[in-house]
Design an enzyme around this catalytic site. Structure first.
Site, PDB file in Angstrom:
ATOM      1  N   LEU A 114       0.180   2.334  10.942  1.00  0.00           N
ATOM      2  CA  LEU A 114       0.880   1.831   9.763  1.00  0.00           C
ATOM      3  C   LEU A 114      -0.099   1.910   8.597  1.00  0.00           C
ATOM      4  O   LEU A 114      -1.297   1.677   8.775  1.00  0.00           O
ATOM      5  CB  LEU A 114       1.321   0.376   9.972  1.00  0.00           C
ATOM      6  N   ASP A 115       0.412   2.224   7.408  1.00  0.00           N
ATOM      7  CA  ASP A 115      -0.448   2.281   6.223  1.00  0.00           C
ATOM      8  C   ASP A 115      -1.126   0.925   5.997  1.00  0.00           C
ATOM      9  O   ASP A 115      -0.602  -0.105   6.418  1.00  0.00           O
ATOM     10  CB  ASP A 115       0.379   2.550   4.959  1.00  0.00           C
ATOM     11  N   LEU A 116      -2.202   0.968   5.249  1.00  0.00           N
ATOM     12  CA  LEU A 116      -2.933  -0.259   4.899  1.00  0.00           C
ATOM     13  C   LEU A 116      -1.985  -1.343   4.382  1.00  0.00           C
ATOM     14  O   LEU A 116      -2.065  -2.499   4.774  1.00  0.00           O
ATOM     15  CB  LEU A 116      -3.997   0.092   3.841  1.00  0.00           C
ATOM     16  N   THR A 118       1.337  -1.466   4.715  1.00  0.00           N
ATOM     17  CA  THR A 118       2.560  -1.696   5.498  1.00  0.00           C
ATOM     18  C   THR A 118       2.334  -2.858   6.456  1.00  0.00           C
ATOM     19  O   THR A 118       1.266  -3.012   7.034  1.00  0.00           O
ATOM     20  CB  THR A 118       2.969  -0.428   6.268  1.00  0.00           C
ATOM     21  N   ARG A 198       7.817   5.706   2.696  1.00  0.00           N
ATOM     22  CA  ARG A 198       7.496   5.582   1.259  1.00  0.00           C
ATOM     23  C   ARG A 198       7.884   6.863   0.521  1.00  0.00           C
ATOM     24  O   ARG A 198       8.460   6.825  -0.567  1.00  0.00           O
ATOM     25  CB  ARG A 198       5.996   5.313   1.066  1.00  0.00           C
TER      26      ARG A 198
END
Ligand code: URA
Length: 248
Positions: A114-116, A118, A198
């Site tokens: 997961l992105d930073l 998210t 996103r």
């Protein structure tokens, strides 16, 4: 160094009776597991086995074609990742990592990322076969996200998300998309491209303000608080294994 005392059903080479491994996986009662073996539904390295067969940690055990880990210490955690935590084992910039939010032993690794920024559900495991299946696009596990977005979401934008969006690395597969409330989208995808949700939302004119993963295949837990983790139950593990069963 003296040898570890032998456990019942376990040999010194780490091999265990198939019934014992099946009991650990938690498929059913001892009797039910014996029936699985007698019915020829249990294989080790592709060969049907009988009761009493021995299985080692490097063997591939399958029941009805679904592969299970034979590691005695196999564990899979569900974490509710907060924003600002990186999905890596170690971060050169010293930011907090997801590994710090699960028990240190046995060592596990994140399944996908997961992105930073998210938030939401992330699995961590030491079961390489399960991790492979969960991340490989051919198994197509569903991931559901709640995306708070900018702007008033039009029917056209929803339709575009459902039909597939053109991104710079190619079109996305059709997503399930619905409006939960104004400005809040529920999106379900089964690909795992970099920053995919996103980029999809941005492509239809609605940049994401906040992104939360709310489900991974059959696994969800609205009560799990951000920053907390727990091991999956035997039943959840079973459901997850079934969700990534090879299509026959
Ligand atoms: N899609 C994104 O854009 N970010 C994530 O972290 C996961 C899916």
């Amino acid at each position: 160094m003296s040898a570890m005392p032998e456990q019942p059903g376990q040999e010194t080479d780490g091999r265990e009776r198939v019934q014992k491994v099946l009991a650990r996986i938690g498929l059913g009662s001892r009797r039910a597991n014996e029936i699985l073996v007698r019915e020829g539904r249990v294989r080790v390295n592709g060969t049907v086995v009988e009761l009493g067969a021995r299985v080692g940690p490097d063997d591939e055990l399958s029941v009805d074609g679904v592969v299970y880990s034979t590691r005695p210490d196999a564990v899979t955690y569900l974490l509710n990742k907060p924003a600002g935590v990186v999905t890596t084992a170690a971060d050169p910039q010293g930011r907090p990592t997801v590994i710090e939010l699960v028990p240190a032993e046995p060592r596990v690794f994140p399944v996908g990322r997961l992105d930073l920024d998210t938030e939401g559900l992330l699995l961590l495991t030491n079961d390489g076969a399960l991790a492979h299946r969960l991340t490989h696009p051919s198994f197509g596990i569903e991931k559901e996200y709640l995306a708070e977005v900018e702007g008033k979401v039009s029917r056209r934008a929803l339709r575009a998300l459902r039909e597939g969006v053109e991104l710079d690395d190619g079109p996305t597969s059709p997503a399930k998309a619905s409006l939960v409330e104004p400005g809040l989208l529920r999106l379900t995808i089964h690909e795992g491209r970099n920053r995919q949700v996103r980029r999809m939302c941005e492509a239809v004119g609605h940049p994401v303000v906040r992104l939360v993963r709310s489900r991974i295949g059959p696994i969800t837990d609205p009560k799990l608080k951000p920053g907390f983790s727990r091991p999956l139950s035997g039943d959840e593990l079973l459901q997850l294994q079934r969700a990534v069963e090879p299509r026959r």
